[in-house]
Design a protein around this motif. Structure first.
Motif, PDB file in Angstrom:
ATOM      1  N   VAL A  30      -1.656  -5.354   5.498  1.00  0.00           N
ATOM      2  CA  VAL A  30      -1.041  -6.354   6.368  1.00  0.00           C
ATOM      3  C   VAL A  30       0.253  -6.820   5.713  1.00  0.00           C
ATOM      4  O   VAL A  30       0.231  -7.363   4.604  1.00  0.00           O
ATOM      5  N   ASP A  31       1.353  -6.599   6.384  1.00  0.00           N
ATOM      6  CA  ASP A  31       2.645  -7.072   5.881  1.00  0.00           C
ATOM      7  C   ASP A  31       2.919  -6.552   4.479  1.00  0.00           C
ATOM      8  O   ASP A  31       3.456  -7.264   3.621  1.00  0.00           O
ATOM      9  N   GLY A  32       2.518  -5.300   4.235  1.00  0.00           N
ATOM     10  CA  GLY A  32       2.765  -4.671   2.946  1.00  0.00           C
ATOM     11  C   GLY A  32       1.803  -5.020   1.840  1.00  0.00           C
ATOM     12  O   GLY A  32       1.974  -4.590   0.692  1.00  0.00           O
ATOM     13  N   ALA A  33       0.762  -5.785   2.146  1.00  0.00           N
ATOM     14  CA  ALA A  33      -0.221  -6.182   1.133  1.00  0.00           C
ATOM     15  C   ALA A  33      -1.619  -5.784   1.591  1.00  0.00           C
ATOM     16  O   ALA A  33      -1.882  -5.612   2.780  1.00  0.00           O
ATOM     17  N   THR A  34      -2.534  -5.661   0.626  1.00  0.00           N
ATOM     18  CA  THR A  34      -3.917  -5.290   0.927  1.00  0.00           C
ATOM     19  C   THR A  34      -4.747  -6.522   1.219  1.00  0.00           C
ATOM     20  O   THR A  34      -4.659  -7.531   0.500  1.00  0.00           O
ATOM     21  N   VAL A  35      -5.542  -6.438   2.270  1.00  0.00           N
ATOM     22  CA  VAL A  35      -6.492  -7.502   2.584  1.00  0.00           C
ATOM     23  C   VAL A  35      -7.891  -6.904   2.614  1.00  0.00           C
ATOM     24  O   VAL A  35      -8.070  -5.717   2.898  1.00  0.00           O
ATOM     25  N   ALA A  36      -8.885  -7.724   2.309  1.00  0.00           N
ATOM     26  CA  ALA A  36     -10.281  -7.320   2.462  1.00  0.00           C
ATOM     27  C   ALA A  36     -10.726  -7.609   3.880  1.00  0.00           C
ATOM     28  O   ALA A  36     -10.318  -8.609   4.478  1.00  0.00           O
ATOM     29  N   VAL A  37     -11.542  -6.726   4.427  1.00  0.00           N
ATOM     30  CA  VAL A  37     -12.047  -6.893   5.790  1.00  0.00           C
ATOM     31  C   VAL A  37     -13.562  -6.845   5.762  1.00  0.00           C
ATOM     32  O   VAL A  37     -14.154  -5.911   5.195  1.00  0.00           O
ATOM     33  N   ILE A  38     -14.200  -7.850   6.333  1.00  0.00           N
ATOM     34  CA  ILE A  38     -15.649  -7.823   6.530  1.00  0.00           C
ATOM     35  C   ILE A  38     -15.920  -8.269   7.960  1.00  0.00           C
ATOM     36  O   ILE A  38     -15.067  -8.888   8.600  1.00  0.00           O
ATOM     37  N   GLY A  39     -17.090  -7.942   8.467  1.00  0.00           N
ATOM     38  CA  GLY A  39     -17.397  -8.384   9.818  1.00  0.00           C
ATOM     39  C   GLY A  39     -18.620  -7.724  10.398  1.00  0.00           C
ATOM     40  O   GLY A  39     -19.393  -7.051   9.693  1.00  0.00           O
ATOM     41  N   THR A  40     -18.768  -7.891  11.697  1.00  0.00           N
ATOM     42  CA  THR A  40     -19.926  -7.364  12.409  1.00  0.00           C
ATOM     43  C   THR A  40     -19.466  -6.782  13.736  1.00  0.00           C
ATOM     44  O   THR A  40     -18.365  -7.067  14.217  1.00  0.00           O
ATOM     45  N   THR A  41     -20.334  -5.982  14.343  1.00  0.00           N
ATOM     46  CA  THR A  41     -19.994  -5.335  15.595  1.00  0.00           C
ATOM     47  C   THR A  41     -21.239  -5.156  16.460  1.00  0.00           C
ATOM     48  O   THR A  41     -22.360  -5.415  16.005  1.00  0.00           O
ATOM     49  N   GLU A  42     -21.015  -4.718  17.696  1.00  0.00           N
ATOM     50  CA  GLU A  42     -22.104  -4.459  18.648  1.00  0.00           C
ATOM     51  C   GLU A  42     -22.960  -5.689  18.918  1.00  0.00           C
ATOM     52  O   GLU A  42     -24.166  -5.586  19.149  1.00  0.00           O
ATOM     53  N   PRO A  66      -8.834 -10.852  -7.290  1.00  0.00           N
ATOM     54  CA  PRO A  66      -8.527 -12.282  -7.187  1.00  0.00           C
ATOM     55  C   PRO A  66      -7.407 -12.574  -6.184  1.00  0.00           C
ATOM     56  O   PRO A  66      -6.378 -11.898  -6.165  1.00  0.00           O
ATOM     57  N   GLN A  67      -7.678 -13.564  -5.336  1.00  0.00           N
ATOM     58  CA  GLN A  67      -6.728 -14.099  -4.358  1.00  0.00           C
ATOM     59  C   GLN A  67      -6.321 -13.094  -3.276  1.00  0.00           C
ATOM     60  O   GLN A  67      -5.346 -13.333  -2.550  1.00  0.00           O
ATOM     61  N   ARG A  68      -7.054 -12.023  -3.136  1.00  0.00           N
ATOM     62  CA  ARG A  68      -6.785 -11.099  -2.026  1.00  0.00           C
ATOM     63  C   ARG A  68      -7.230 -11.764  -0.722  1.00  0.00           C
ATOM     64  O   ARG A  68      -8.367 -12.256  -0.625  1.00  0.00           O
TER      65      ARG A  68
END
Length: 238
Positions: A30-42, A66-68
């Motif tokens: 995102v915008d040139g930086a790495t983000v962590a993604v978690i979530g749910t579906t269905e 740290p701080q991601r």
């Protein structure tokens, strides 16, 4: 919207997200930086396994990156209603998830929630509503309890609840009403990538939900009561 389709639109710079038993985890750019993604579906219900999986993913990010920033993609029908989960203490697992998200915030991680399909009851409270800021797509379904179920529980006629919902967003489902109450910062309509990048830039450590609810006229007393308590005044004076 399918989570993969949304991820393609939201992370045009690339993503590596895996789905396993309706649990999403991975990273994105995102915008040139790495983000962590978690979530749910269905529309998955939140049982002890998926609550623990989300908590583990948050703690791993805190420990290893740290701080991601963390993005929580929400699609759940709420707490799983099974005797097994209740006996094993699903409330404690969900509380643990909420505490882990708060820990991440305390450690400097920006946390952004996005309701892209369903968000019901406890499954939403301990995920998206724990974020620094939570957003939704226009077609998202958000509610604590449907009006027919609310009528059965409260013994208030459903017809009266329908009338109350027209004026009071507390009774009404839908993302627009949660925007009015301050639970959602905004509804995203187009260009999800730029809106997510802006949300991360705008995120702050101060919880603005009560103030937003007062400003938007959907939650008129929460901020006043908080201010009265801090100032040491009688609540009635607020």
């Amino acid at each position: 919207m399918n989570w993969n389709t949304l991820a393609t639109l939201m992370f045009p710079q690339g993503f590596e997200i895996t789905e396993r038993n309706n649990f999403l985890s991975g990273t994105a750019q995102v915008d040139g930086a790495t983000v962590a993604v978690i979530g749910t579906t269905e529309h998955t219900p939140i049982g002890i396994e998926i609550a623990l999986a989300q908590a583990q993913a948050v703690l791993k990010t805190v420990r290893e990156h740290p701080q991601r920033p963390i993005v929580i993609m929400v699609d759940t029908q709420g707490q799983r209603l099974r005797h097994r989960d209740e006996m094993l203490g699903i409330n404690s697992y969900m509380a643990h998830l909420g505490k882990c998200i708060q820990l991440a915030r305390n450690q400097g991680h920006i946390v952004i929630g996005l309701v892209y399909d369903q968000a019901l009851s406890g499954g939403f409270i301990t995920s998206g509503l724990m974020a620094d800021a939570c957003y939704a797509l226009p077609d998202a379904t958000i509610r604590v309890m449907g009006l027919p179920a609310m009528a059965r529980i409260t013994k208030v006629p459903e017809e009266l609840l329908i009338e109350l919902a027209k004026e009071n967003p507390v009774f009404a489902p839908g993302p627009e009403n949660y925007v009015r109450m301050g639970g959602l910062h905004a509804i995203w309509d187009k260009d999800y990538a730029s809106q997510l990048a802006q949300a991360i830039r705008d995120a702050g450590s101060v919880d603005q939900r009560a103030a937003l609810g007062l400003q938007r006229g959907g939650r008129k007393w929460a901020q006043r009561v908080m201010d009265a308590i801090v100032d040491g005044h009688d609540v009635a004076e607020a």
